[in-house]
Design an enzyme around this catalytic site. Structure first.
Site, PDB file in Angstrom:
ATOM      1  N   SER A  26       0.867  -1.188   0.000  1.00 45.34           N
ATOM      2  CA  SER A  26       0.000   0.000   0.000  1.00 45.34           C
ATOM      3  C   SER A  26       0.897   1.230   0.000  1.00 45.34           C
ATOM      4  CB  SER A  26      -0.876   0.006   1.263  1.00 45.34           C
ATOM      5  OG  SER A  26      -1.567   1.232   1.386  1.00 45.34           O
ATOM      6  N   TYR A  51      -2.163  -0.791  10.448  1.00 45.94           N
ATOM      7  CA  TYR A  51      -2.175  -1.023   8.986  1.00 45.94           C
ATOM      8  C   TYR A  51      -0.870  -0.527   8.375  1.00 45.94           C
ATOM      9  CZ  TYR A  51      -3.910  -1.171   4.188  1.00 45.94           C
ATOM     10  OH  TYR A  51      -4.073  -1.448   2.854  1.00 45.94           O
TER      11      TYR A  51
HETATM   12  P1  NDP Z   1     -11.296  -6.445   0.091  1.00 55.56           P
HETATM   13  O1  NDP Z   1     -11.602  -6.380   1.554  1.00 55.56           O
HETATM   14  O2  NDP Z   1     -12.239  -5.822  -0.852  1.00 55.56           O
HETATM   15  O3  NDP Z   1     -11.045  -7.987  -0.297  1.00 55.56           O
HETATM   16  C1  NDP Z   1     -10.196  -8.748   0.531  1.00 55.56           C
HETATM   17  C2  NDP Z   1     -10.128 -10.172   0.024  1.00 55.56           C
HETATM   18  O4  NDP Z   1      -9.239 -10.882   0.897  1.00 55.56           O
HETATM   19  C3  NDP Z   1     -11.448 -10.904   0.086  1.00 55.56           C
HETATM   20  O5  NDP Z   1     -11.464 -11.883  -0.935  1.00 55.56           O
HETATM   21  C4  NDP Z   1     -11.416 -11.569   1.460  1.00 55.56           C
HETATM   22  O6  NDP Z   1     -12.292 -12.702   1.495  1.00 55.56           O
HETATM   23  C5  NDP Z   1      -9.935 -11.946   1.547  1.00 55.56           C
HETATM   24  N1  NDP Z   1      -9.419 -12.043   2.917  1.00 55.56           N
HETATM   25  C6  NDP Z   1      -9.506 -11.141   3.911  1.00 55.56           C
HETATM   26  N2  NDP Z   1      -8.937 -11.617   5.028  1.00 55.56           N
HETATM   27  C7  NDP Z   1      -8.459 -12.856   4.719  1.00 55.56           C
HETATM   28  C8  NDP Z   1      -7.791 -13.867   5.455  1.00 55.56           C
HETATM   29  N3  NDP Z   1      -7.489 -13.714   6.756  1.00 55.56           N
HETATM   30  N4  NDP Z   1      -7.438 -15.013   4.824  1.00 55.56           N
HETATM   31  C9  NDP Z   1      -7.725 -15.181   3.509  1.00 55.56           C
HETATM   32  N5  NDP Z   1      -8.382 -14.280   2.768  1.00 55.56           N
HETATM   33  C10 NDP Z   1      -8.735 -13.126   3.370  1.00 55.56           C
HETATM   34  O7  NDP Z   1      -9.833  -5.801  -0.069  1.00 55.56           O
HETATM   35  P2  NDP Z   1      -9.141  -4.996  -1.293  1.00 55.56           P
HETATM   36  O8  NDP Z   1      -9.355  -5.702  -2.568  1.00 55.56           O
HETATM   37  O9  NDP Z   1      -9.457  -3.564  -1.159  1.00 55.56           O
HETATM   38  O10 NDP Z   1      -7.612  -5.134  -0.826  1.00 55.56           O
HETATM   39  C11 NDP Z   1      -6.769  -6.174  -1.281  1.00 55.56           C
HETATM   40  C12 NDP Z   1      -5.348  -5.853  -0.827  1.00 55.56           C
HETATM   41  O11 NDP Z   1      -4.970  -4.554  -1.302  1.00 55.56           O
HETATM   42  C13 NDP Z   1      -5.185  -5.816   0.696  1.00 55.56           C
HETATM   43  O12 NDP Z   1      -3.934  -6.351   1.060  1.00 55.56           O
HETATM   44  C14 NDP Z   1      -5.230  -4.318   1.003  1.00 55.56           C
HETATM   45  O13 NDP Z   1      -4.564  -4.000   2.190  1.00 55.56           O
HETATM   46  C15 NDP Z   1      -4.529  -3.745  -0.228  1.00 55.56           C
HETATM   47  N6  NDP Z   1      -4.838  -2.351  -0.483  1.00 55.56           N
HETATM   48  C16 NDP Z   1      -6.124  -1.934  -0.750  1.00 55.56           C
HETATM   49  C17 NDP Z   1      -6.376  -0.590  -0.984  1.00 55.56           C
HETATM   50  C18 NDP Z   1      -7.745  -0.064  -1.277  1.00 55.56           C
HETATM   51  O14 NDP Z   1      -7.910   1.177  -1.328  1.00 55.56           O
HETATM   52  N7  NDP Z   1      -8.749  -0.897  -1.506  1.00 55.56           N
HETATM   53  C19 NDP Z   1      -5.299   0.406  -0.939  1.00 55.56           C
HETATM   54  C20 NDP Z   1      -4.011  -0.145  -0.666  1.00 55.56           C
HETATM   55  C21 NDP Z   1      -3.796  -1.474  -0.444  1.00 55.56           C
HETATM   56  P3  NDP Z   1     -12.814 -13.348   2.900  1.00 55.56           P
HETATM   57  O15 NDP Z   1     -13.321 -12.205   3.727  1.00 55.56           O
HETATM   58  O16 NDP Z   1     -13.855 -14.327   2.497  1.00 55.56           O
HETATM   59  O17 NDP Z   1     -11.616 -14.018   3.516  1.00 55.56           O
END
Ligand code: NDP
Length: 261
Positions: A144, A157
């Site tokens: 990020s 975070y």
């Molecule tokens: P979302 O919350 O929209 O999606 C997260 C995904 O990860 C889901 O498929 C969720 O499914 C899965 N997930 C969450 N926790 C776990 C876990 N413990 N084990 C396995 N799977 C998990 O997130 P984003 O798409 O926004 O973010 C994806 C990545 O990008 C993250 O690392 C985030 O920190 C990073 N990011 C996002 C930004 C943004 O603005 N959106 C900005 C900067 C970085 P389930 O809940 O079923 O496990």
């Protein structure tokens, strides 16, 4: 870019948002893609939806905070598609608050989900996943811009994502002599379910509306808008190509100009 042979990718957290766009992008690029997330129904629906687009995708549940799940998902991916060529550590969670009031459980879960999982999954893929034996591969960690600068009310975070950037640079240098590259992709603000949740929580913390928070965030981005999951996936997919062989130990932003570092 098409490969002569189909390569195998493992994408964590791929049922929505950035991970879903990455899974679809890599599969469209000719990879066999194994996905995971915690919600079994969502994994099943995602596999069904991507398979219906004639993409080679399968998956299973995995909580990346569980060492046993990490071992099991890597074994399942190898059993299904063969040794892993591309690992995308995408699963992550938001988390913060007034630092003096952050409970141990929140701090530990953010660090376990965002940082410890990246080490554990990477080690498992290098060994049981077969990447080290192949001496070729791509490890791409979704960090990020918060992994390069501090985010107010986001200490856990920011700490976790700075950790991911540091891990990436160290491992990229370590594996430099091999054919394995290690890079971090650093999104800024990306419109996903996580981003919606973050706006809700900031609106509560600052006692304002989600619309006001959206305007405030957009005003900080030179492009004037959030990035899309597909724009982030575009860089991930490029890093997975053979042409990207000389890009390693980097942390590259996809952020509409939000970060110049
Ligand atoms: P979302 O919350 O929209 O999606 C997260 C995904 O990860 C889901 O498929 C969720 O499914 C899965 N997930 C969450 N926790 C776990 C876990 N413990 N084990 C396995 N799977 C998990 O997130 P984003 O798409 O926004 O973010 C994806 C990545 O990008 C993250 O690392 C985030 O920190 C990073 N990011 C996002 C930004 C943004 O603005 N959106 C900005 C900067 C970085 P389930 O809940 O079923 O496990």
């Amino acid at each position: 870019m098409a490969f002569q042979e189909k390569r195998v990718a493992l994408v964590t957290g791929a049922t929505q948002g950035i991970g879903l766009a990455v899974a679809e992008g890599l599969a469209s690029q000719g990879h066999k893609v194994f996905i995971c997330a915690r919600d079994a129904e969502a994994v099943k629906d995602t596999v069904t939806a991507l398979t219906a687009k004639e993409l080679e995708v399968d998956g299973t549940t995995c909580d990346v905070t569980s060492k046993a799940d990490i071992k099991a998902v890597v074994r399942a991916a190898v059993d299904r598609f063969g040794p892993i060529d591309v690992l995308v550590n995408n699963a992550g969670r938001a988390g913060g608050g007034v630092t003096a009031e952050i409970p141990d459980e929140l701090w530990e879960d953010v660090i376990n989900t965002n940082l410890n999982s990246v080490f554990l999954m990477t080690r498992e893929v290098l060994t049981a996943g077969g990447m080290r034996a192949k001496n070729r591969g791509r490890i791409i960690n979704i960090a990020s811009t918060a992994g390069k600068q501090g985010v107010v009310l986001g200490a856990p975070y920011s700490a976790s994502k700075h950790g991911v950037v540091g891990f990436t640079k160290a491992l990229g240098n370590e594996l430099g002599p091999t054919g394995i590259t290690v890079n971090a992709v650093c999104p800024g603000y990306v419109e996903t379910p996580m981003a919606q949740g973050i706006r809700q929580r900031y609106a509560q913390a600052f006692q304002t509306t989600e619309e006001a928070i959206l305007e405030k965030f957009q005003a900080k981005i030179p492009l004037g808008r959030y990035s899309t999951p597909e724009e982030v996936a575009g860089l991930v997919c490029y890093l997975a190509t053979d042409t990207a062989a000389s890009i390693t130990a980097q942390a590259l932003n996809v952020c509409g100009g939000l970060g110049n570092f």
